[in-house]
Enzyme design. Structure first.
Site, PDB file in Angstrom:
ATOM      1  N   ASP A 173      -2.471   6.693  -3.375  1.00 23.78           N
ATOM      2  CA  ASP A 173      -1.366   5.917  -3.019  1.00 23.78           C
ATOM      3  C   ASP A 173      -1.227   4.926  -2.639  1.00 23.78           C
ATOM      4  OD1 ASP A 173      -3.699   3.965  -2.243  1.00 23.78           O
ATOM      5  OD2 ASP A 173      -2.578   3.506   0.159  1.00 23.78           O
ATOM      6  N   ASP A 194      -5.853   2.796  -3.028  1.00 23.59           N
ATOM      7  CA  ASP A 194      -7.273   2.867  -1.914  1.00 23.59           C
ATOM      8  C   ASP A 194      -7.482   4.181  -1.618  1.00 23.59           C
ATOM      9  OD1 ASP A 194      -5.556   2.102  -0.290  1.00 23.59           O
ATOM     10  OD2 ASP A 194      -5.894   0.121   0.388  1.00 23.59           O
ATOM     11  N   ARG A 195      -6.867   4.209  -1.254  1.00 25.47           N
ATOM     12  CA  ARG A 195      -6.446   5.898  -0.315  1.00 25.47           C
ATOM     13  C   ARG A 195      -6.837   7.182  -1.206  1.00 25.47           C
ATOM     14  NH1 ARG A 195      -2.821   5.722   4.965  1.00 25.47           N
ATOM     15  NH2 ARG A 195      -3.209   3.397   5.517  1.00 25.47           N
ATOM     16  N   ASP A 218      -1.675   1.876  -4.374  1.00 27.14           N
ATOM     17  CA  ASP A 218      -2.233   0.449  -4.563  1.00 27.14           C
ATOM     18  C   ASP A 218      -3.680   0.993  -5.087  1.00 27.14           C
ATOM     19  OD1 ASP A 218      -3.182   1.164  -1.798  1.00 27.14           O
ATOM     20  OD2 ASP A 218      -4.218  -1.380  -1.555  1.00 27.14           O
ATOM     21  N   SER A 240       0.571  -0.863   0.085  1.00 25.51           N
ATOM     22  CA  SER A 240      -0.020  -0.207   0.066  1.00 25.51           C
ATOM     23  C   SER A 240       1.355   1.533   0.191  1.00 25.51           C
ATOM     24  CB  SER A 240      -0.767   0.012   1.567  1.00 25.51           C
ATOM     25  OG  SER A 240      -2.062   0.671   0.863  1.00 25.51           O
ATOM     26  N   HIS A 241       0.984   2.391   1.161  1.00 29.17           N
ATOM     27  CA  HIS A 241       1.404   3.465   1.732  1.00 29.17           C
ATOM     28  C   HIS A 241       2.228   2.999   1.216  1.00 29.17           C
ATOM     29  CE1 HIS A 241      -0.248   2.435   4.537  1.00 29.17           C
ATOM     30  NE2 HIS A 241       0.348   2.998   5.762  1.00 29.17           N
ATOM     31  N   LYS A 287     -11.342   0.217   0.339  1.00 26.69           N
ATOM     32  CA  LYS A 287     -11.349   1.560  -0.268  1.00 26.69           C
ATOM     33  C   LYS A 287     -11.141   1.737  -1.510  1.00 26.69           C
ATOM     34  CE  LYS A 287      -7.243   2.106   2.849  1.00 26.69           C
ATOM     35  NZ  LYS A 287      -7.077   1.039   3.190  1.00 26.69           N
TER      36      LYS A 287
HETATM   37  C1  VG1 Z   1      -3.546   2.196   8.208  1.00 24.48           C
HETATM   38  C2  VG1 Z   1      -4.614   2.962   8.443  1.00 24.48           C
HETATM   39  C3  VG1 Z   1      -5.819   2.087   8.237  1.00 24.48           C
HETATM   40  C4  VG1 Z   1      -6.033   1.714   6.871  1.00 24.48           C
HETATM   41  C5  VG1 Z   1      -4.658   0.309   6.965  1.00 24.48           C
HETATM   42  C6  VG1 Z   1      -4.648   0.147   5.280  1.00 24.48           C
HETATM   43  O1  VG1 Z   1      -3.351   1.327   9.428  1.00 24.48           O
HETATM   44  O2  VG1 Z   1      -4.361   3.322  10.044  1.00 24.48           O
HETATM   45  O3  VG1 Z   1      -6.963   3.092   8.165  1.00 24.48           O
HETATM   46  O4  VG1 Z   1      -7.277   0.587   7.090  1.00 24.48           O
HETATM   47  O5  VG1 Z   1      -3.591   1.680   6.959  1.00 24.48           O
HETATM   48  O6  VG1 Z   1      -4.798   1.155   4.670  1.00 24.48           O
HETATM   49  P1  VG1 Z   1      -2.900   1.221  10.635  1.00 24.48           P
HETATM   50  O7  VG1 Z   1      -2.799  -0.076  11.176  1.00 24.48           O
HETATM   51  O8  VG1 Z   1      -1.396   1.219   9.855  1.00 24.48           O
HETATM   52  O9  VG1 Z   1      -3.603   2.238  11.259  1.00 24.48           O
HETATM   53  V1  VG1 Z   1      -3.989   0.577   2.823  1.00 24.48           V
HETATM   54  O10 VG1 Z   1      -3.909   1.884   2.234  1.00 24.48           O
HETATM   55  O11 VG1 Z   1      -1.755   0.995   4.127  1.00 24.48           O
HETATM   56  O12 VG1 Z   1      -3.934  -1.329   2.777  1.00 24.48           O
HETATM   57 CO    CO Z   2      -3.291   1.449  -0.029  1.00 28.06          CO
END
Ligand code: VG1
Ligand code: CO
Length: 543
Positions: A277, A281-282, A279, A113-114, A376
């Site tokens: 981001d 989804d953000r 992937d 992801s990010h 998302k």
């Molecule tokens: C973070 C965010 C959460 C989100 C998750 C995955 O998790 O706070 O809201 O669903 O990332 O998003 P954490 O446990 O680090 O707070 V992504 O776009 O990284 O798949």
């Molecule tokens: Co993501």
């Protein structure tokens, strides 16, 4: 086809977090690390024989290698077919849509992801179930248990698939179809939004910048915004997915999307700025001179959704993660619809969406989405914003201020302390947890604690409970402090502090966010002693 059964030994650290298994690339490169995890996923599932598996990723370093292995393991374990995005690319919401549309058994999404990519960066694997959403805890727990006991995996001894060539190939006896990652997703967006109206908006001179951050949404945004909606060429920047995201951190927040922020706050700002981001989804939404907090964006999108054809009949309900601000609650209340507060992570929205209890979901971490998929969806949020702006013909700033005048403003910020000592962060949380029973009723200056707990969620659909999802301390004026440990970090611990306070419709809406929350920030420090315990004198990231 030759199927090999390879003996292996377990790794002890393959516990899926908030969103799949995420580790440094070097960890994933260890012998059998990918194989163990993928085989453990399949071992935790039943009834996939002959069915279809979707595989795609965000294009980060090691994606190509991991995808070829996953295809071979799927072939050896009896899947009937694999659908994979060209060049291994599928955005997370794109993968979710393909799983649903093709009625696949499930899917593997290869992404961190990010988190940064490249040889020194992070990698990740997530399993999604047949509704297109992330596997629920019941399954991720089973996967983890399996990784700790695995003794062998099965893999087909066959050549690589040519992922650059659209169409059907074979991996042993299993069909592998390489698909255009964008086409189906773009078609879905066309059913939800008023493309003619958005096209007219661009034709009228409306200017936008979309920063794809060299991640997976580049091809999606270019096709949809520039080719289908007529936004001028160059609207999408950093649109080519790169294995290391161009050396950047593909997290669309005010720190890592600095260039976009500066442009949008500057004299030559276009009307609308957005980013997504790694992937896809953000989303990050910035109007000219106006950053929209994700929690506000959720509330505004929910309140205005009926302006888009896909939601013209209204929305059934809203769900938000616990640390997300209560801005959406006020919209739900005004509309007389359900509002659900769930733990962090999209997997908790799946049951509510499947049951038709909610239509729109969101998280403070820049994730917003709806019942069109079970993840998302960054571009979805951008397109809904565009649809709203095209219908209202107002600026982002006017839409936001108008929303506050109707519903009031929830000032909101998140302070992240990244890569702190895991033991210190754990001790901080444990200590605070121990003091929770004594907090209600206590006064700290003008702040009276009205509740203090460690959030436990009971899913209203299947009755499952998830405990220890984050510490909430609420005050009598509606203000709130939340603390939790991240479940996506890969080094040490990341402590997240979330702060919120409400200002009514006729209150002051023009304060600086950090200043407006200043007293609450100081109070959080007094209660949790974050700085002394972590040895940090400031957060690593403020959003
Ligand atoms: C973070 C965010 C959460 C989100 C998750 C995955 O998790 O706070 O809201 O669903 O990332 O998003 P954490 O446990 O680090 O707070 V992504 O776009 O990284 O798949
Ligand atoms: Co993501």
């Amino acid at each position: 086809m030759t199927i090999k059964t390879v003996s292996t030994t377990p790794y002890g650290d393959q516990k899926p977090g908030t969103s799949g298994l995420r580790k440094r690339v070097g960890v994933f490169m260890q012998p059998n690390y990918v194989e163990n995890f993928v085989q453990s996923v399949f071992d935790s599932l039943e009834g996939y024989h002959g069915k279809t598996l979707v595989i795609g990723g965000d294009g980060r370093y090691f994606n190509d290698v991991a995808i070829q292995r996953a295809i071979r393991i799927a072939a050896a374990n009896g899947f009937g077919a694999v659908l994979v995005g060209r060049d291994g690319l599928l955005s997370t919401p794109g993968a979710s849509h393909i799983i649903r549309k093709c009625k696949a058994f499930g899917g593997l999404v290869l992404s961190a992801s990010h988190n940064p990519g490249g040889p020194e960066g992070d990698f990740g694997i997530k399993y999604n179930v047949g509704n297109g959403g992330p596997a629920p805890e019941r399954i991720t727990d089973a996967i983890y248990a399996r990784t700790k006991a695995i003794e062998r995996y099965r893999i087909a001894d066959v050549p690589d698939i040519d992922l650059s060539r659209l169409g059907t190939q074979h991996s042993g006896g299993m069909a592998v179809e390489v698909i255009d990652p964008v086409a189906d997703y773009a078609a879905l967006m066309e059913t939800l939004f008023d493309f003619d109206r958005i096209r007219a908006l661009f034709a009228s001179g409306f200017r936008m910048r979309f920063d794809a951050m060299h991640a997976v949404t580049g091809p999606y945004a270019t096709r949809i915004l520039e080719e289908m909606l007529g936004a001028p060429a160059g609207t999408v920047v950093n649109g080519t997915p790169l294995p290391d995201f161009g050396g950047g951190h593909p997290d669309p927040n005010l720190v890592y999307a600095r260039d976009l922020l500066e442009l949008m706050m500057g004299p030559d700002a276009p009307d609308f700025g957005a980013a997504s981001d790694g992937d896809g989804d953000r989303n990050l939404i910035i109007g000219r001179g106006r950053f929209v907090t994700p929690s506000d964006s959720l509330a505004i999108l929910a309140a205005n959704a009926p302006l888009a054809p896909g939601y013209a009949g209204g929305i059934a309900g809203i769900a938000r993660s616990m640390p997300t601000s209560a801005a959406a609650d006020r919209v739900a209340e005004a509309l007389g619809i359900e509002l659900h507060e769930t733990p962090t992570g999209w997997k908790f929205f799946g049951n509510l969406l499947d049951a038709g209890r909610v239509t729109i979901c969101g998280e403070e971490s820049a994730g917003t989405g709806s019942n069109h998929v079970r993840e998302k969806d960054g571009l979805w949020a951008v397109l809904l914003w565009l649809n709203i702006l095209a219908a209202r013909r107002q600026s982002v700033d006017e839409v936001v201020r108008g929303h506050w005048r109707t519903y009031g403003r929830n000032y909101y910020t998140r302070h992240d302390y990244e890569e702190v000592d895991a033991a210190a962060a754990g001790a901080l949380m444990d200590d605070l947890r121990g003091r929770l029973p004594d907090l209600p009723g206590q006064a700290f200056g003008p702040y009276q604690v009205s509740y203090a707990d460690d959030f436990t969620y009971t899913d209203p659909i299947d009755g499952s409970t998830s405990a220890r999802q984050g510490i909430r301390i609420g005050f009598s004026d509606g203000g709130r402090i939340v603390l939790r440990l991240s479940g996506t970090g890969t080094v040490g611990a990341t402590l997240r502090l979330y702060l919120e306070r409400y200002e009514p419709p006729d209150g002051r809406h023009d304060l600086d966010t950090q200043a407006a929350l200043g007293p609450l920030i100081a109070l959080a420090e007094r209660i949790a002693a974050i700085r002394s315990r972590t040895g940090r004198d400031a957060p690593s990231v403020i959003t």
